[in-house]
Design an enzyme around this catalytic site. Structure first.
Site: not given
Length: 124
Positions: A7, A10, A12, A41, A44, A66, A85, A119
């Site tokens: 994921k 895909r 990033h 979304k 990204n 974070k 964005r 992530h």
């Protein structure tokens, strides 16, 4: 099912991407990478570096995430990135994005053996 590592790739990774030659880069990529299904979304980041270089970040500088977790790592060097964005006028299902290109250090959360990015946390 899609693994967290897949994921991440895909959402990033776009090693060969050339957003500078394509003003529609974000709009096209967000659709192509399935990030406009069910909702747009909001934000990204795509990384335009070899996958190996991004995976190597997992053995670089350990920094807090974070969310307070301790499995985040910051890249020693800056990487070519594109931030997408969502625009304020954007209405699902017609998601519209503005793009910002930069050279920044990335922070990713890593898991597994071998440790791989799962992530995308931030850019600095």
């Amino acid at each position: 099912a899609e693994s967290s590592a897949m994921k991440f790739q895909r959402q990033h990774m776009d090693s060969d991407g050339h957003p500078d030659t394509n003003t529609n880069y974000c709009n096209e990529m967000m659709v192509r990478r399935s990030m406009t299904q069910g909702r747009c979304k909001p934000v990204n980041t795509f990384v335009h570096e070899p996958l190996e270089a991004v995976q190597a970040v997992c053995s670089q500088k350990n920094v807090p995430c974070k969310n307070g977790q301790t499995n985040c790592y910051q890249s020693h060097s800056s990487m070519r990135i594109t931030d997408c964005r969502v625009t304020s006028s954007s209405k699902y299902p017609n998601c519209s994005y503005r793009m910002t290109q930069a050279q920044k250090s990335i922070i990713v959360a890593c898991e597994g053996t071998p440790s791989v990015p799962v992530h995308f946390d931030a850019t600095v």
